[in-house]
Design a protein around this motif. Sequence first.
Motif, mmCIF file in Angstrom:
data_model
loop_
_atom_site.group_PDB
_atom_site.id
_atom_site.type_symbol
_atom_site.label_atom_id
_atom_site.label_comp_id
_atom_site.label_asym_id
_atom_site.label_seq_id
_atom_site.Cartn_x
_atom_site.Cartn_y
_atom_site.Cartn_z
ATOM 1 N N GLU A 426 -33.940 -110.756 17.391
ATOM 2 C CA GLU A 426 -34.259 -111.310 16.077
ATOM 3 C C GLU A 426 -33.601 -110.528 14.945
ATOM 4 O O GLU A 426 -33.390 -111.059 13.853
ATOM 5 C CB GLU A 426 -35.774 -111.329 15.887
ATOM 6 N N ALA A 427 -33.276 -109.260 15.174
ATOM 7 C CA ALA A 427 -32.656 -108.457 14.120
ATOM 8 C C ALA A 427 -31.272 -108.964 13.747
ATOM 9 O O ALA A 427 -30.771 -108.664 12.653
ATOM 10 C CB ALA A 427 -32.575 -106.995 14.544
ATOM 11 N N PHE A 428 -30.618 -109.750 14.629
ATOM 12 C CA PHE A 428 -29.284 -110.270 14.335
ATOM 13 C C PHE A 428 -29.313 -111.423 13.338
ATOM 14 O O PHE A 428 -28.259 -111.906 12.922
ATOM 15 C CB PHE A 428 -28.600 -110.725 15.623
ATOM 16 N N ARG A 429 -30.503 -111.915 12.974
ATOM 17 C CA ARG A 429 -30.589 -112.985 11.992
ATOM 18 C C ARG A 429 -30.257 -112.495 10.582
ATOM 19 O O ARG A 429 -30.002 -113.301 9.691
ATOM 20 C CB ARG A 429 -31.985 -113.598 12.003
ATOM 21 N N ASP A 430 -30.292 -111.184 10.382
ATOM 22 C CA ASP A 430 -29.983 -110.611 9.081
ATOM 23 C C ASP A 430 -28.506 -110.868 8.757
ATOM 24 O O ASP A 430 -27.612 -110.509 9.534
ATOM 25 C CB ASP A 430 -30.286 -109.113 9.094
ATOM 26 N N ALA A 431 -28.265 -111.480 7.587
ATOM 27 C CA ALA A 431 -26.881 -111.796 7.213
ATOM 28 C C ALA A 431 -26.057 -110.538 6.989
ATOM 29 O O ALA A 431 -24.832 -110.547 7.173
ATOM 30 C CB ALA A 431 -26.871 -112.657 5.942
ATOM 31 N N GLY A 432 -26.695 -109.426 6.614
ATOM 32 C CA GLY A 432 -25.956 -108.194 6.413
ATOM 33 C C GLY A 432 -25.509 -107.530 7.701
ATOM 34 O O GLY A 432 -24.659 -106.648 7.691
ATOM 35 N N VAL A 433 -26.051 -107.962 8.819
ATOM 36 C CA VAL A 433 -25.698 -107.386 10.126
ATOM 37 C C VAL A 433 -24.590 -108.177 10.798
ATOM 38 O O VAL A 433 -23.808 -107.636 11.581
ATOM 39 C CB VAL A 433 -26.951 -107.314 11.023
ATOM 40 N N GLU A 434 -24.490 -109.471 10.497
ATOM 41 C CA GLU A 434 -23.490 -110.325 11.140
ATOM 42 C C GLU A 434 -22.074 -109.818 10.863
ATOM 43 O O GLU A 434 -21.723 -109.497 9.726
ATOM 44 C CB GLU A 434 -23.645 -111.760 10.647
ATOM 45 N N GLY A 435 -21.283 -109.736 11.913
ATOM 46 C CA GLY A 435 -19.902 -109.287 11.804
ATOM 47 C C GLY A 435 -19.707 -107.791 11.801
ATOM 48 O O GLY A 435 -18.574 -107.322 11.755
ATOM 49 N N SER A 436 -20.782 -107.029 11.873
ATOM 50 C CA SER A 436 -20.679 -105.570 11.849
ATOM 51 C C SER A 436 -20.715 -105.008 13.266
ATOM 52 O O SER A 436 -21.160 -105.664 14.208
ATOM 53 C CB SER A 436 -21.823 -104.958 11.026
ATOM 54 N N GLU A 437 -20.227 -103.771 13.404
ATOM 55 C CA GLU A 437 -20.269 -103.055 14.681
ATOM 56 C C GLU A 437 -21.576 -102.267 14.773
ATOM 57 O O GLU A 437 -21.902 -101.516 13.864
ATOM 58 C CB GLU A 437 -19.077 -102.107 14.800
ATOM 59 N N VAL A 438 -22.304 -102.440 15.870
ATOM 60 C CA VAL A 438 -23.579 -101.740 16.052
ATOM 61 C C VAL A 438 -23.528 -100.972 17.370
ATOM 62 O O VAL A 438 -22.948 -101.433 18.357
ATOM 63 C CB VAL A 438 -24.766 -102.729 16.054
ATOM 64 N N PRO A 439 -24.114 -99.781 17.442
ATOM 65 C CA PRO A 439 -24.206 -99.057 18.713
ATOM 66 C C PRO A 439 -25.052 -99.833 19.724
ATOM 67 O O PRO A 439 -26.043 -100.475 19.353
ATOM 68 C CB PRO A 439 -24.872 -97.733 18.319
ATOM 69 N N VAL A 440 -24.668 -99.772 20.979
ATOM 70 C CA VAL A 440 -25.363 -100.526 22.030
ATOM 71 C C VAL A 440 -25.623 -99.616 23.226
ATOM 72 O O VAL A 440 -24.917 -98.632 23.457
ATOM 73 C CB VAL A 440 -24.534 -101.762 22.473
ATOM 74 N N ARG A 441 -26.661 -99.979 23.980
ATOM 75 C CA ARG A 441 -26.985 -99.353 25.268
ATOM 76 C C ARG A 441 -27.489 -100.453 26.189
ATOM 77 O O ARG A 441 -27.989 -101.482 25.727
ATOM 78 C CB ARG A 441 -28.040 -98.254 25.086
ATOM 79 N N TYR A 442 -27.368 -100.232 27.491
ATOM 80 C CA TYR A 442 -27.718 -101.275 28.445
ATOM 81 C C TYR A 442 -28.400 -100.670 29.657
ATOM 82 O O TYR A 442 -28.343 -99.464 29.898
ATOM 83 C CB TYR A 442 -26.472 -102.053 28.878
ATOM 84 N N ASP A 443 -29.059 -101.539 30.426
ATOM 85 C CA ASP A 443 -29.747 -101.114 31.648
ATOM 86 C C ASP A 443 -28.792 -101.294 32.820
ATOM 87 O O ASP A 443 -28.350 -102.408 33.095
ATOM 88 C CB ASP A 443 -31.007 -101.953 31.864
ATOM 89 N N PRO A 444 -28.422 -100.233 33.543
ATOM 90 C CA PRO A 444 -27.446 -100.373 34.629
ATOM 91 C C PRO A 444 -27.910 -101.278 35.757
ATOM 92 O O PRO A 444 -27.098 -101.852 36.461
ATOM 93 C CB PRO A 444 -27.260 -98.925 35.123
ATOM 94 N N TYR A 445 -29.226 -101.412 35.947
ATOM 95 C CA TYR A 445 -29.747 -102.164 37.080
ATOM 96 C C TYR A 445 -30.423 -103.469 36.662
ATOM 97 O O TYR A 445 -31.133 -104.070 37.450
ATOM 98 C CB TYR A 445 -30.734 -101.299 37.865
ATOM 99 N N ASP A 446 -30.201 -103.913 35.446
ATOM 100 C CA ASP A 446 -30.749 -105.188 34.991
ATOM 101 C C ASP A 446 -29.849 -105.719 33.889
ATOM 102 O O ASP A 446 -29.953 -105.323 32.732
ATOM 103 C CB ASP A 446 -32.179 -105.010 34.480
ATOM 104 N N ALA A 447 -28.939 -106.625 34.252
ATOM 105 C CA ALA A 447 -27.976 -107.153 33.292
ATOM 106 C C ALA A 447 -28.586 -108.178 32.359
ATOM 107 O O ALA A 447 -27.883 -108.737 31.527
ATOM 108 C CB ALA A 447 -26.792 -107.789 34.034
ATOM 109 N N SER A 448 -29.886 -108.433 32.464
ATOM 110 C CA SER A 448 -30.516 -109.418 31.599
ATOM 111 C C SER A 448 -30.978 -108.830 30.274
ATOM 112 O O SER A 448 -31.422 -109.563 29.402
ATOM 113 C CB SER A 448 -31.718 -110.045 32.321
ATOM 114 N N ARG A 449 -30.902 -107.529 30.082
ATOM 115 C CA ARG A 449 -31.363 -106.924 28.844
ATOM 116 C C ARG A 449 -30.406 -105.819 28.410
ATOM 117 O O ARG A 449 -29.706 -105.234 29.227
ATOM 118 C CB ARG A 449 -32.776 -106.365 28.992
#
Length: 576
Positions: A426-449
Amino acid sequence: SQGSAQVIATPLAGTEPDVKTVKELLAGASAADLAEANRRYAILSAYRAGGWNPELGVTIRTLQRWEADLREAQALYQCGYAGLLPQTKLSGNRIPRIPEETRKLMEEYIDKEYENERQPKRFAIWSKLLRECENRGLPAPSYRAFCRHIERRPRYEQLKKRQGRKAAYQVKEFFYELSEQTPRHGDRPFEIVHIDHTELDLELVCSQTGGHLGRPWATFMTDAYSRRLLAVYLSFDPPSYRSCMMIFRECVNRYQRLPQMIVIDSGREFESVYFETLLARYEIVKKTRPPSQSRFGSVCERLFGVANTRFIYNLSGNTQMTKGNLRLITPEVNPKNLAVWTFGALEARLREWAYEVYEASDHPALGQSPREAFVTAQAQSGARLNRAVFPNEEFEMLTLPTTAHGSARVTPGRGIKINYIYYWCEAFRDAGVEGSEVPVRYDPYDASRAYAYVRNYWHQCHSEHYQKFQQRTERELMIAAAELRRRHQQNGKRLTITAQRLGNFLSSVEMQEATLQQRLRDAEARRSRQKANVPSTTGALTGQSGAEEVSERSTSDQGVTIRTYDPSELEIYEEY
């Protein structure tokens, strides 16, 4: 005080630490904030060890303020690291006073004019810098700023350029000279621990089809004092940041403890900001062994040889023959043709050897078994419950890895794209965030999140095809993407990988043959970890393995008992 975490409330005496507040503070810190907190922790550790000196690069008053913030956060949250997190996003103008052109010129003069064998004085080089700045019409730095910039440069490299390698050796990075015959290291268990990786000399097969799965990688965490194997992690993936995080999880699951100091090599998997954050959060000191110097042995590397000679080389399918002349190998002695061990069976036996057989055998450097040395020393030094670590949501978040770039672009209406998959929150709905680069992390054993750092907080994101990608790993997705490209290249067509096409391809029968090998690897590894990660009440005190029960089948082939899994118990069996 400015630059430190704000105090919210004082907990009552005897209550549990406010874990949620600690999680909020860590989740509200960016990568730059974590790097600054790590720098403050390193300088403060040096100040505690040897007092103040000009080489620290900060004033004594600043060190005293950091010490007070750390004690305050330790009293409030039982997490002193939270007190070192800066709040630079609340401060004013942070633009450096020295222009970028002046800074580059100062770096050039320090590198070429000051750091050389002539050993010139600082004032002479600063005078040259002033004249050059006047000629170029640039503002010149003060002598104090010039000296401070020199002191911030690497001390070892600076002395090596000015006085030679022998003079710089006394300030060279810390390391231990270790081999099996050296005396014990440290004063107690969990004080000094070694972490290293190795590819086992053994070919594995699938428990269902009998197909070859290749050679697995093993990660060992060894206690330097008692030579005890604290944790063992087996995987088909090569050494990475993920393997380091999993070995820490294994150690916490078995002992509810983390080491005080770790000794590692110069591998890239140990250089991540988030890896440094995990160490600083639990106040773990990292020491790097010098690279490319074979005379400096390692307890962990010596243990790899012991594991091969006493265990791996006694199994069918070991690859000793491949280390000699490959032309001498015939089909009768080819390790791939002799392979009988599965991933689950090897992991169970490797755990049994590490946690039961090896640590119960006498060690030549100790005069007793590693288990006896560990238990005796722990009884003498105390349990040290203040360093207890329990698995929780905060610990799980700290052990999540990031991507190679560390960030992703937010696409309007789609979210972030990681490994060809779009993730949304839901945080991506912010118009100020669209098109920007954001740090990301992921779960190695669950590609759904996955997780994205938006507006000073880590948000959990879900895949656009949650059901299709649930419990699927990143390596499985990479295999699917490569197979799609190869098939379309053969037809002379260009292809853009999308999550819709990738999800449909993974669910189709066409993908069964291409991903069956990796799917079986991940399923067996995940099932073995779920059984092995059950905490034992006695393991926290004595370090007993608490080995899991697995279905066992005895064979008369060379008198070896092989533990295998029932294929019907695997999720992949019903799916395909």
